[in-house]
Design a protein around this motif. Structure first.
Motif, PDB file in Angstrom:
ATOM      1  N   VAL A 129       0.858  -1.183   0.000  1.00 24.81           N
ATOM      2  CA  VAL A 129       0.000   0.000   0.000  1.00 24.81           C
ATOM      3  C   VAL A 129       0.894   1.233   0.000  1.00 24.81           C
ATOM      4  N   GLY A 130       0.333   2.364  -0.386  1.00 21.11           N
ATOM      5  CA  GLY A 130       1.156   3.564  -0.370  1.00 21.11           C
ATOM      6  C   GLY A 130       0.444   4.777  -0.917  1.00 21.11           C
ATOM      7  N   ASN A 131       1.189   5.842  -1.024  1.00 16.61           N
ATOM      8  CA  ASN A 131       0.654   7.076  -1.601  1.00 16.61           C
ATOM      9  C   ASN A 131       1.751   7.843  -2.307  1.00 16.61           C
ATOM     10  N   VAL A 132       1.326   8.666  -3.240  1.00 14.15           N
ATOM     11  CA  VAL A 132       2.231   9.605  -3.915  1.00 14.15           C
ATOM     12  C   VAL A 132       2.014  10.947  -3.238  1.00 14.15           C
TER      13      VAL A 132
ATOM     14  N   GLY B 155       7.728  12.371  -4.479  1.00 11.29           N
ATOM     15  CA  GLY B 155       7.753  11.847  -3.124  1.00 11.29           C
ATOM     16  C   GLY B 155       6.682  10.780  -2.963  1.00 11.29           C
ATOM     17  N   ALA B 156       7.005   9.709  -2.247  1.00 11.65           N
ATOM     18  CA  ALA B 156       6.045   8.624  -2.074  1.00 11.65           C
ATOM     19  C   ALA B 156       6.332   7.870  -0.789  1.00 11.65           C
ATOM     20  N   GLN B 157       5.285   7.238  -0.270  1.00 11.55           N
ATOM     21  CA  GLN B 157       5.406   6.338   0.874  1.00 11.55           C
ATOM     22  C   GLN B 157       4.913   4.968   0.424  1.00 11.55           C
TER      23      GLN B 157
ATOM     24  N   THR C  33       7.759  -3.562   6.287  1.00 11.19           N
ATOM     25  CA  THR C  33       8.681  -2.485   5.936  1.00 11.19           C
ATOM     26  C   THR C  33       7.885  -1.292   5.459  1.00 11.19           C
ATOM     27  N   ALA C  34       8.364  -0.121   5.759  1.00 11.65           N
ATOM     28  CA  ALA C  34       7.724   1.123   5.326  1.00 11.65           C
ATOM     29  C   ALA C  34       8.832   2.084   4.916  1.00 11.65           C
ATOM     30  N   ASN C  35       8.711   2.611   3.721  1.00 17.19           N
ATOM     31  CA  ASN C  35       9.781   3.455   3.186  1.00 17.19           C
ATOM     32  C   ASN C  35       9.231   4.755   2.628  1.00 17.19           C
ATOM     33  N   ASN C  36       9.925   5.831   2.940  1.00 18.20           N
ATOM     34  CA  ASN C  36       9.621   7.128   2.345  1.00 18.20           C
ATOM     35  C   ASN C  36      10.656   7.428   1.274  1.00 18.20           C
TER      36      ASN C  36
END
Length: 348
Positions: free
Chosen positions: A122-125, A169-171, A184-187
């Motif tokens: 999952v994520g976002n821009v 930029g994204a997560q 794991t979570a990455n910016n």
């Protein structure tokens, strides 16, 4: 972003290449483990649509999905089984989830379970921008030369140029569906600058194209952390023995080196096996080169024993052997971890 084992091995190899110059080298292929080891047993993966907070249509989610779907360690064998994207989107609509809420692990877990996924990306821009700058560059041109191309007049001038910097930029997060935790979570904050001047034919990319290039980089970097992979690097050989060899043995040594350079480890091994017998394994150059052959063949334990034997034959520290001893221990350790990750059964 690269994991520590890969980074340290590459650093060690880089030191070899810096110091060898025109030395004779051969390629070694080694298996590296995934940085995110917890992802090894989550082989059925889904990628949910990303929230476009930046109000732009960047296909980062699709690119991550493609990277996961197409990743292969061995030709023809996919490492991941990727959940159908249309099914995920249907579930999200039926459950009336908002994309902005998918980065919450409880919602991500619920969607993952409904879709049959063991892990959900999952994520976002979060940001997307473009900045243009105009500037000038100096040029030098030689004109009015004579018939021999000499006695030219130097002309200095400037040209108009333009740069375009695109940023994204994204997560991105990976959820263990069964445990309900983010593995794991990455910016990511990726940027790239393109330049062009009036005296060349290059053009600047559009904002959308630039963002897609950056999305490719982010997708590759994210998936890179989740998977074991092979790396290839160069290792230096001894071009001659430190002990006196008879003519036949010297010819065999030279022939063995040539076969190594040609990638024919089978023939190279024949020659160095003969040299091991002829020298009674008392030449560290012969023993070390034989070890390199074994390492290139993926016979790492045999290579380690040969490097240790070569080390005992030296009267002073030898750079090649010192590096080999450190390298082979790391390769053996990493190989074991990577095989365990690959063979780990998927969670039910």
């Amino acid at each position: 972003m690269v994991f520590k084992s890969f980074h340290s091995l590459v650093t060690m190899v880089a030191l070899v290449l810096i110091t060898t110059g025109c030395a004779t080298t051969t390629d070694i292929r080694a298996l590296q483990p995934a940085e995110v080891g917890a992802a090894a047993s989550l082989k059925r993966v889904g990628v949910a649509p990303f929230d476009q907070q930046a109000k732009t249509n960047v296909s980062l989610d699709s690119k991550i999905e493609a990277e996961l779907a197409n990743y292969q360690l061995e030709q023809g064998v996919n490492y991941y089984n990727v959940v159908d994207r249309a099914n995920l989107e249907t579930i999200i609509k039926e459950q009336k989830f908002q994309l902005s809420g998918l980065t919450d692990k409880s919602q991500a877990t619920k969607i993952g379970k409904l879709s049959g996924a063991q892990a959900l990306v999952v994520g976002n821009v979060s940001s997307a921008g473009i900045e243009d700058n105009n500037y000038r560059e100096d040029r030098v041109k030689y004109v009015n030369c004579d018939s021999k191309g000499k006695n030219c007049t130097r002309r200095e001038y400037t040209v108009s140029c333009k740069s375009r910097t695109v940023n994204l930029g994204a997560q991105v997060k990976l959820t263990d569906v069964e445990r309900g935790d983010f593995i794991t979570a990455n910016n990511y904050n990726q940027n790239k600058t393109w330049r062009t001047c009036e005296d060349n034919s290059s053009s600047l990319p559009s904002k959308s194209h630039g963002l897609e290039v950056l999305a490719d980089e982010i997708a590759t970097a994210f998936v890179f952390r989740l998977v074991p992979r092979y790396i290839t690097f160069k290792v230096e050989l001894y071009k001659k023995a430190e002990v006196k060899l008879e003519k036949l043995q010297a010819d065999q040594f030279k022939a063995g080196i040539e076969f190594i350079k040609a990638g024919r480890m089978d023939r190279a091994e024949d020659f160095f096996a003969l040299l091991m017998d002829a020298t009674q394994a008392r030449s560290f150059a012969v023993v070390y080169n034989y070890g390199v052959i074994k390492e290139a063949e993926g016979k790492f334990e045999e290579a380690k024993k040969l490097y240790e034997t070569a080390d005992k034959l030296t009267l002073s520290p030898e750079k090649n052997i010192n590096l080999a001893l450190v390298r082979i221990n790391k390769i053996i350790s990493d190989h074991k971890v990577a095989l365990e990750q690959i063979g780990r059964q998927a969670k039910r």
